[in-house]
Design a protein around this motif. Structure first.
Motif, mmCIF file in Angstrom:
data_model
loop_
_atom_site.group_PDB
_atom_site.id
_atom_site.type_symbol
_atom_site.label_atom_id
_atom_site.label_comp_id
_atom_site.label_asym_id
_atom_site.label_seq_id
_atom_site.Cartn_x
_atom_site.Cartn_y
_atom_site.Cartn_z
ATOM 1 N N GLU A 73 -62.890 47.726 46.389
ATOM 2 C CA GLU A 73 -63.193 46.530 46.021
ATOM 3 C C GLU A 73 -64.068 46.632 44.799
ATOM 4 N N ASP A 74 -64.008 47.827 43.956
ATOM 5 C CA ASP A 74 -65.019 47.841 42.547
ATOM 6 C C ASP A 74 -64.433 46.810 41.612
ATOM 7 N N ASN A 75 -65.419 46.479 40.879
ATOM 8 C CA ASN A 75 -65.350 45.483 39.612
ATOM 9 C C ASN A 75 -63.887 45.791 38.626
ATOM 10 N N HIS A 76 -63.644 47.114 38.616
ATOM 11 C CA HIS A 76 -62.724 47.726 37.720
ATOM 12 C C HIS A 76 -61.818 48.507 38.377
ATOM 13 N N PRO A 77 -60.728 48.285 39.164
ATOM 14 C CA PRO A 77 -59.766 48.813 39.857
ATOM 15 C C PRO A 77 -59.264 49.812 38.798
ATOM 16 N N HIS A 78 -58.866 51.272 39.249
ATOM 17 C CA HIS A 78 -58.130 52.041 38.600
ATOM 18 C C HIS A 78 -56.830 51.889 38.040
ATOM 19 N N THR A 79 -56.227 52.324 37.123
ATOM 20 C CA THR A 79 -54.846 52.192 36.812
ATOM 21 C C THR A 79 -53.967 53.526 36.912
ATOM 22 N N THR A 80 -53.065 53.371 37.549
ATOM 23 C CA THR A 80 -52.250 54.545 37.790
ATOM 24 C C THR A 80 -50.884 54.650 36.866
ATOM 25 N N ARG A 81 -50.546 55.599 36.215
ATOM 26 C CA ARG A 81 -49.508 55.775 35.396
ATOM 27 C C ARG A 81 -48.749 56.944 35.481
ATOM 28 N N PRO A 82 -47.447 56.960 35.441
ATOM 29 C CA PRO A 82 -46.648 57.967 35.932
ATOM 30 C C PRO A 82 -46.904 59.152 34.748
ATOM 31 N N PRO A 83 -46.484 60.329 35.072
ATOM 32 C CA PRO A 83 -46.951 61.614 34.376
ATOM 33 C C PRO A 83 -46.003 61.477 33.195
ATOM 34 N N ALA A 84 -46.552 61.848 32.044
ATOM 35 C CA ALA A 84 -45.733 61.960 30.780
ATOM 36 C C ALA A 84 -45.132 63.532 30.976
ATOM 37 N N VAL A 85 -43.933 63.691 30.349
ATOM 38 C CA VAL A 85 -43.349 65.107 30.387
ATOM 39 C C VAL A 85 -42.924 64.992 28.715
ATOM 40 N N GLY A 86 -43.156 66.357 28.404
ATOM 41 C CA GLY A 86 -42.693 66.703 26.881
ATOM 42 C C GLY A 86 -41.150 66.583 26.917
ATOM 43 N N VAL A 87 -40.806 66.247 25.720
ATOM 44 C CA VAL A 87 -39.229 66.218 25.547
ATOM 45 C C VAL A 87 -39.025 67.079 24.250
ATOM 46 N N LYS A 88 -38.119 68.110 24.260
ATOM 47 C CA LYS A 88 -37.848 68.841 23.267
ATOM 48 C C LYS A 88 -37.180 67.945 22.110
ATOM 49 N N MET A 89 -37.707 68.320 20.864
ATOM 50 C CA MET A 89 -36.953 67.360 19.575
ATOM 51 C C MET A 89 -35.350 67.737 19.722
ATOM 52 N N GLU A 90 -34.863 68.959 20.180
ATOM 53 C CA GLU A 90 -33.615 69.454 20.004
ATOM 54 C C GLU A 90 -32.671 68.299 20.995
ATOM 55 N N ARG B 107 -61.378 63.514 34.098
ATOM 56 C CA ARG B 107 -59.862 63.589 33.989
ATOM 57 C C ARG B 107 -59.497 63.705 35.359
ATOM 58 N N LEU B 108 -60.218 63.326 36.377
ATOM 59 C CA LEU B 108 -59.856 63.080 37.878
ATOM 60 C C LEU B 108 -58.834 62.464 38.124
ATOM 61 N N GLY B 109 -57.569 62.765 38.526
ATOM 62 C CA GLY B 109 -56.638 62.047 38.830
ATOM 63 C C GLY B 109 -55.697 62.099 37.784
ATOM 64 N N MET B 110 -55.831 62.935 36.828
ATOM 65 C CA MET B 110 -54.847 63.040 35.798
ATOM 66 C C MET B 110 -53.884 64.361 35.502
ATOM 67 N N GLY B 111 -54.246 65.038 36.707
ATOM 68 C CA GLY B 111 -53.554 66.284 36.866
ATOM 69 C C GLY B 111 -51.940 66.106 37.346
ATOM 70 N N PRO B 112 -51.626 67.264 37.629
ATOM 71 C CA PRO B 112 -50.172 67.429 38.184
ATOM 72 C C PRO B 112 -49.918 66.211 39.630
ATOM 73 N N CYS B 113 -50.952 66.256 40.268
ATOM 74 C CA CYS B 113 -50.727 65.548 41.574
ATOM 75 C C CYS B 113 -51.127 63.682 41.293
ATOM 76 N N GLN B 114 -51.474 63.660 39.967
ATOM 77 C CA GLN B 114 -51.732 62.371 39.603
ATOM 78 C C GLN B 114 -52.485 61.517 40.904
ATOM 79 N N GLY B 115 -53.687 62.335 41.212
ATOM 80 C CA GLY B 115 -54.694 61.633 42.239
ATOM 81 C C GLY B 115 -54.309 61.171 43.214
#
Length: 93
Positions: free
Chosen positions: A65-82, A36-44
């Motif tokens: 230059e590894d064969n499988h570069p990493h993918t960065t994604r924006p953090p997901a934030v919960g949204v209240k159903m209300e 889960r490295l890079g998946m916390g609040p600081c996003q790596g």
């Protein structure tokens, strides 16, 4: 001996990363999925560069230059159903 924390968000140590690289996990995405490295609040923002340097040093390839570069994604934030329901009602009118 004190352990070196390389990812403060997920509490991953440098020793753990080196173990994974020695086991054959030599891409940022592989290590990210296991630890889960890079998946916390600081996003790596801190740890991803450190990990890429460790991978490069272990494999003898230039940083990033590894064969499988990493993918960065924006953090997901919960949204209240209300809030979703209010928006839906507002759009119906």
């Amino acid at each position: 001996m004190r352990e070196t924390i390389i990812c403060r968000c997920s509490d991953v140590t440098l020793e753990r990363v080196r173990e994974l690289i020695a086991q054959g996990y030599t891409s940022m995405d592989e290590i990210k999925r296991i630890t889960r490295l890079g998946m916390g609040p600081c996003q790596g923002k801190t740890c991803s560069q450190l990990i890429m340097r460790e991978i490069a040093a272990a494999t003898g390839t230039p940083v990033g230059e590894d064969n499988h570069p990493h993918t960065t994604r924006p953090p997901a934030v919960g949204v209240k159903m209300e809030l979703i329901a209010k928006e839906a009602l507002k759009n119906e009118n």
